[in-house]
Design a protein around this motif. Structure first.
Motif, PDB file in Angstrom:
ATOM      1  N   GLY A   7      -1.731  -4.558  -2.259  1.00 28.37           N
ATOM      2  CA  GLY A   7      -2.123  -3.177  -1.968  1.00 28.37           C
ATOM      3  C   GLY A   7      -1.464  -2.153  -2.865  1.00 28.37           C
ATOM      4  N   ALA A   8      -0.524  -2.567  -3.684  1.00 29.91           N
ATOM      5  CA  ALA A   8       0.212  -1.628  -4.534  1.00 29.91           C
ATOM      6  C   ALA A   8      -0.620  -1.190  -5.734  1.00 29.91           C
ATOM      7  CB  ALA A   8       1.515  -2.270  -5.009  1.00 29.91           C
ATOM      8  N   GLY A   9      -0.414   0.055  -6.149  1.00 28.32           N
ATOM      9  CA  GLY A   9      -1.008   0.528  -7.391  1.00 28.32           C
ATOM     10  C   GLY A   9      -0.264  -0.049  -8.571  1.00 28.32           C
ATOM     11  N   LEU A  10      -0.951  -0.278  -9.692  1.00 27.31           N
ATOM     12  CA  LEU A  10      -0.350  -0.924 -10.855  1.00 27.31           C
ATOM     13  C   LEU A  10      -0.439  -0.037 -12.087  1.00 27.31           C
ATOM     14  CD1 LEU A  10      -1.821  -4.546 -10.464  1.00 27.31           C
ATOM     15  CD2 LEU A  10       0.453  -3.744  -9.780  1.00 27.31           C
ATOM     16  N   LEU A  11       0.671   0.037 -12.820  1.00 25.11           N
ATOM     17  CA  LEU A  11       0.730   0.744 -14.094  1.00 25.11           C
ATOM     18  C   LEU A  11       1.370  -0.186 -15.119  1.00 25.11           C
ATOM     19  CD1 LEU A  11       1.914   2.819 -11.639  1.00 25.11           C
ATOM     20  CD2 LEU A  11       1.559   4.481 -13.470  1.00 25.11           C
ATOM     21  N   PHE A  12       1.059   0.047 -16.384  1.00 25.36           N
ATOM     22  CA  PHE A  12       1.659  -0.781 -17.441  1.00 25.36           C
ATOM     23  C   PHE A  12       1.973   0.064 -18.659  1.00 25.36           C
ATOM     24  CE2 PHE A  12       1.619  -3.291 -21.302  1.00 25.36           C
ATOM     25  CZ  PHE A  12       2.546  -4.267 -20.977  1.00 25.36           C
ATOM     26  N   HIS A  13       3.097  -0.301 -19.309  1.00 30.71           N
ATOM     27  CA  HIS A  13       3.474   0.313 -20.587  1.00 30.71           C
ATOM     28  C   HIS A  13       4.105  -0.748 -21.470  1.00 30.71           C
ATOM     29  CE1 HIS A  13       4.909   3.114 -23.568  1.00 30.71           C
ATOM     30  NE2 HIS A  13       4.626   4.174 -22.835  1.00 30.71           N
ATOM     31  N   GLY A  14       3.546  -0.972 -22.666  1.00 32.21           N
ATOM     32  CA  GLY A  14       4.162  -1.879 -23.621  1.00 32.21           C
ATOM     33  C   GLY A  14       5.485  -1.324 -24.104  1.00 32.21           C
ATOM     34  N   THR A  15       6.443  -2.215 -24.367  1.00 27.08           N
ATOM     35  CA  THR A  15       7.779  -1.746 -24.718  1.00 27.08           C
ATOM     36  C   THR A  15       7.893  -1.291 -26.162  1.00 27.08           C
ATOM     37  OG1 THR A  15      10.131  -2.292 -24.584  1.00 27.08           O
ATOM     38  CG2 THR A  15       8.666  -4.003 -25.404  1.00 27.08           C
ATOM     39  N   GLY A  30       0.817  -1.208   0.000  1.00 28.42           N
ATOM     40  CA  GLY A  30       0.000   0.000   0.000  1.00 28.42           C
ATOM     41  C   GLY A  30       0.850   1.257   0.000  1.00 28.42           C
ATOM     42  N   GLY A  31       0.474   2.241  -0.815  1.00 29.88           N
ATOM     43  CA  GLY A  31       1.223   3.487  -0.914  1.00 29.88           C
ATOM     44  C   GLY A  31       2.350   3.457  -1.918  1.00 29.88           C
ATOM     45  N   VAL A  32       2.564   2.314  -2.560  1.00 31.28           N
ATOM     46  CA  VAL A  32       3.623   2.175  -3.572  1.00 31.28           C
ATOM     47  C   VAL A  32       2.976   1.864  -4.915  1.00 31.28           C
ATOM     48  CG1 VAL A  32       5.654   0.858  -4.300  1.00 31.28           C
ATOM     49  CG2 VAL A  32       5.289   1.352  -1.868  1.00 31.28           C
ATOM     50  N   ASP A  33       3.453   2.525  -5.961  1.00 32.58           N
ATOM     51  CA  ASP A  33       2.954   2.276  -7.311  1.00 32.58           C
ATOM     52  C   ASP A  33       4.031   1.555  -8.118  1.00 32.58           C
ATOM     53  OD1 ASP A  33       0.435   3.494  -7.004  1.00 32.58           O
ATOM     54  OD2 ASP A  33       1.323   5.469  -7.314  1.00 32.58           O
ATOM     55  N   VAL A  34       3.651   0.423  -8.713  1.00 36.32           N
ATOM     56  CA  VAL A  34       4.585  -0.411  -9.468  1.00 36.32           C
ATOM     57  C   VAL A  34       4.252  -0.320 -10.957  1.00 36.32           C
ATOM     58  CG1 VAL A  34       5.507  -2.730  -9.829  1.00 36.32           C
ATOM     59  CG2 VAL A  34       4.811  -1.992  -7.526  1.00 36.32           C
ATOM     60  N   GLY A  35       5.244   0.075 -11.760  1.00 34.66           N
ATOM     61  CA  GLY A  35       5.092   0.121 -13.211  1.00 34.66           C
ATOM     62  C   GLY A  35       5.706  -1.096 -13.862  1.00 34.66           C
ATOM     63  N   VAL A  36       4.985  -1.716 -14.766  1.00 33.75           N
ATOM     64  CA  VAL A  36       5.442  -2.933 -15.448  1.00 33.75           C
ATOM     65  C   VAL A  36       5.665  -2.631 -16.920  1.00 33.75           C
ATOM     66  CG1 VAL A  36       4.782  -5.260 -16.169  1.00 33.75           C
ATOM     67  CG2 VAL A  36       4.297  -4.483 -13.828  1.00 33.75           C
ATOM     68  N   ILE A  37       6.801  -3.109 -17.453  1.00 35.23           N
ATOM     69  CA  ILE A  37       7.080  -3.016 -18.890  1.00 35.23           C
ATOM     70  C   ILE A  37       7.216  -4.432 -19.429  1.00 35.23           C
ATOM     71  CG2 ILE A  37       8.643  -2.184 -20.682  1.00 35.23           C
ATOM     72  CD1 ILE A  37       9.626  -0.057 -18.754  1.00 35.23           C
ATOM     73  N   SER A  38       6.430  -4.743 -20.452  1.00 33.49           N
ATOM     74  CA  SER A  38       6.528  -6.054 -21.111  1.00 33.49           C
ATOM     75  C   SER A  38       5.929  -5.918 -22.499  1.00 33.49           C
ATOM     76  CB  SER A  38       5.811  -7.121 -20.278  1.00 33.49           C
ATOM     77  OG  SER A  38       6.085  -8.413 -20.799  1.00 33.49           O
ATOM     78  N   ASP A  39       5.559  -7.064 -23.101  1.00 33.71           N
ATOM     79  CA  ASP A  39       5.053  -6.989 -24.470  1.00 33.71           C
ATOM     80  C   ASP A  39       3.668  -6.366 -24.554  1.00 33.71           C
ATOM     81  OD1 ASP A  39       3.763  -9.116 -23.277  1.00 33.71           O
ATOM     82  OD2 ASP A  39       4.284 -10.605 -24.808  1.00 33.71           O
ATOM     83  N   ASN A  71      10.534   6.021 -18.674  1.00 38.71           N
ATOM     84  CA  ASN A  71      10.334   7.394 -18.217  1.00 38.71           C
ATOM     85  C   ASN A  71       8.859   7.755 -18.098  1.00 38.71           C
ATOM     86  OD1 ASN A  71      13.106   7.790 -18.094  1.00 38.71           O
ATOM     87  ND2 ASN A  71      13.235   8.594 -20.180  1.00 38.71           N
ATOM     88  N   ASP A  72       8.039   7.268 -19.024  1.00 35.42           N
ATOM     89  CA  ASP A  72       6.608   7.577 -18.979  1.00 35.42           C
ATOM     90  C   ASP A  72       5.956   6.982 -17.728  1.00 35.42           C
ATOM     91  OD1 ASP A  72       6.942   8.912 -21.337  1.00 35.42           O
ATOM     92  OD2 ASP A  72       5.960   7.397 -22.594  1.00 35.42           O
ATOM     93  N   LEU A  73       6.391   5.778 -17.328  1.00 38.27           N
ATOM     94  CA  LEU A  73       5.846   5.174 -16.109  1.00 38.27           C
ATOM     95  C   LEU A  73       6.213   6.005 -14.878  1.00 38.27           C
ATOM     96  CD1 LEU A  73       6.492   1.383 -16.784  1.00 38.27           C
ATOM     97  CD2 LEU A  73       4.251   2.471 -16.505  1.00 38.27           C
ATOM     98  N   VAL A  74       7.444   6.488 -14.834  1.00 35.36           N
ATOM     99  CA  VAL A  74       7.867   7.310 -13.691  1.00 35.36           C
ATOM    100  C   VAL A  74       7.121   8.633 -13.690  1.00 35.36           C
ATOM    101  CG1 VAL A  74       9.834   8.499 -12.641  1.00 35.36           C
ATOM    102  CG2 VAL A  74      10.114   6.190 -13.577  1.00 35.36           C
ATOM    103  N   THR A  75       6.949   9.221 -14.855  1.00 34.64           N
ATOM    104  CA  THR A  75       6.173  10.463 -14.942  1.00 34.64           C
ATOM    105  C   THR A  75       4.747  10.253 -14.452  1.00 34.64           C
ATOM    106  OG1 THR A  75       7.497  11.279 -16.804  1.00 34.64           O
ATOM    107  CG2 THR A  75       5.303  12.233 -16.529  1.00 34.64           C
ATOM    108  N   ALA A  76       4.198   9.063 -14.716  1.00 36.89           N
ATOM    109  CA  ALA A  76       2.825   8.747 -14.300  1.00 36.89           C
ATOM    110  C   ALA A  76       2.736   8.359 -12.827  1.00 36.89           C
ATOM    111  CB  ALA A  76       2.264   7.633 -15.173  1.00 36.89           C
ATOM    112  N   GLY A  77       3.877   8.309 -12.127  1.00 38.56           N
ATOM    113  CA  GLY A  77       3.839   8.080 -10.687  1.00 38.56           C
ATOM    114  C   GLY A  77       4.430   6.783 -10.195  1.00 38.56           C
ATOM    115  N   ALA A  78       5.044   5.977 -11.065  1.00 40.30           N
ATOM    116  CA  ALA A  78       5.607   4.702 -10.621  1.00 40.30           C
ATOM    117  C   ALA A  78       6.786   4.931  -9.673  1.00 40.30           C
ATOM    118  CB  ALA A  78       6.053   3.871 -11.819  1.00 40.30           C
ATOM    119  N   ASP A  79       6.771   4.236  -8.546  1.00 36.31           N
ATOM    120  CA  ASP A  79       7.896   4.251  -7.609  1.00 36.31           C
ATOM    121  C   ASP A  79       8.870   3.116  -7.907  1.00 36.31           C
ATOM    122  OD1 ASP A  79       6.702   6.324  -5.796  1.00 36.31           O
ATOM    123  OD2 ASP A  79       5.182   4.748  -5.561  1.00 36.31           O
TER     124      ASP A  79
END
Length: 457
Positions: free
Chosen positions: A192-200, A141-150, A212-220
């Motif tokens: 509890g973590a927030g989830l973000l995704f960006h295709g590579t 909780g309170g942490v946002d995780v950004g994932v990069i994959s296909d 960089n886009d994931l970090v700009t969107a708030g990924a920790d």
């Protein structure tokens, strides 16, 4: 790339249109060609992009798909990597003109490799005792995780089954579903973590944009599972450098180490043996492998098995400067070549024989074999070029070379690599069917060989 351009020219008859079947025939794991006969290439500049580069490419009819001048710097970063790279579609008859531009350091095929998918379902929660942490209230909780994959093509289905929450922030859906699987693993570990995704997307420039886009969107935290075989193996490449910059700004970056242990040849000193691969003299090679490097003891081949109808891509790098970031415009002093041979090491099925020497020439060789093809790619290119020359009455046209004998037994290939000494090399052989690893037959094709070719000074 010149071989591929010759293939495309022959397939189009000198025009700029390919049928779907012909487009497939001139594309492979390492280099893709679109329906207009344009090659999917990444162009590395000597410095950062200024606008002139796009203008020059536009004048040559080149389409720019993405580039480093589109990167958006996250607020918490002090600077972005000092690099210039563009992913482009280059018409087959403009490759040489692009290479001649004064600002071009190197041209590489755009890497679009499968994500590092494993063979087993994740058991990370008990293995890392995440369930014990969750039991005492530590759930991300309170942490946002950004994932990069296909991609996350089936994310809606995963959400409907309760495997993922409804609030995943998808910045770019990509294509495929390894991203969906990664999100599910993260959610299991830290519900509890927030989830973000960006295709590579394709290429290293797009990958850095995704970071960089994931970090700009708030990924920790940013986690990724995309391999880059053509990024520098002995230097910090662009994706690694940007990851370090993110780390210095307080963003945790986790990158997959891959599930490819059995497809890597050992790192060895590139000392020539003075012999051919397994003491053979294979036919059909563009440059004869007469000075091969030993991978393990006296063994000068690295054996692999390739299923019928499957493909293999092989990459060789060694510890001299690359011609791309971080040493754009530099090059090697040792000339190495890469060969994919049949099981008996008597026939070349694919080769990569670019020149290196005197501090120039990119220190990488890549070759691919598609077993659906009837003949080796280098032989196919030569044959198509000769047919075209005969049609045009070219005075230098010669009869087509005899077809290289194909080993029709259950798919074993060898890889050979030539050249000189006291320099370390790395060969990465990537098999494409990772989820199934059948036991190779005794008579299956055996693999890859590294051999030393003539040195350039």
């Amino acid at each position: 790339m010149n071989q591929r351009a010759a293939e495309v020219r022959a397939a189009t008859g000198g025009g700029h249109r390919l049928t779907p079947a012909k487009q497939k025939s001139v594309s492979d794991l390492l280099l893709r060609v679109d329906g207009a006969g344009a090659l999917d290439l990444e162009i590395h500049a000597l410095g950062t992009l200024t606008g002139k580069e796009r203008a020059d490419l536009r004048r040559l009819g080149v389409s720019v798909l993405n580039a480093s001048d589109q990167w958006v710097k996250p607020a918490k970063l002090k600077a972005l990597p000092n690099a210039g790279v563009l992913r482009t579609l280059v018409p087959y008859d403009r490759v040489d003109a692009v290479a001649a531009l004064g600002w071009v350091a190197a041209i590489r095929p755009t890497e679009i490799l499968p994500a590092d998918a494993g063979s087993f379902l994740s058991e990370g929660v008990p293995l890392h005792r995440a369930d014990d942490a969750q039991a005492i209230g530590i759930d991300g909780g309170g942490v946002d995780v950004g994932v990069i994959s296909d991609g996350v093509s089936a994310i809606a289905a995963a959400q409907s089954l309760g495997d993922l929450p409804a609030g995943v922030n998808v910045l770019d859906a990509g294509s495929g579903d390894e991203g969906t699987a990664m999100l599910e693993i993260v959610h299991d570990m830290a519900p509890g973590a927030g989830l973000l995704f960006h295709g590579t997307g394709g290429g290293v420039a797009a990958h850095v944009s995704a970071q960089n886009d994931l970090v700009t969107a708030g990924a920790d935290i940013v986690t990724e599972d995309i391999p880059f075989d053509a990024e520098p193996a002995f230097q910090k490449g662009l994706a690694a450098t940007n990851g370090e910059i993110l780390g210095a700004a307080g963003v945790w970056v986790s990158s997959s180490s891959g599930n490819l242990n059995s497809t890597h040849a050992p790192r060895v000193v590139a000392t020539g043996t003075g012999n051919g691969p397994d003491n053979q003299a294979p036919t059909g090679c563009v440059v004869a492998p007469t000075n091969t490097v030993a991978f393990n003891g006296a063994d000068t081949t690295f054996d692999v098995s390739v299923n019928p109808g499957a493909t293999i891509g092989a990459t060789l790098q060694w510890s001299e400067p690359r011609a791309i970031f971080p040493t754009a415009g530099a090059g090697g002093f040792t000339n190495l070549d890469l060969y994919i041979l049949n099981a008996a090491a008597t026939s070349c099925l694919a080769t990569s024989t670019a020149a290196q020497g005197g501090g120039s020439g990119d220190t990488i060789e890549q070759a691919s074999l598609d077993q659906r093809r009837r003949e080796p790619r280098h032989g196919q290119a030569r044959r198509q070029q000769q047919r075209q020359q005969r049609r045009q009455g070219h005075p230098d046209a010669r009869p087509a070379l005899a077809r290289c004998r194909r080993d029709r037994r259950h798919g074993q290939r060898r890889l050979a690599q030539p050249r000189q000494q006291l320099h370390r090399l790395r060969h990465v052989g990537r098999r494409r069917e990772r989820r199934r690893r059948p036991e190779p037959h005794d008579d299956a094709p055996r693999g890859l060989t590294a051999g030393r070719g003539p040195s350039h000074s």
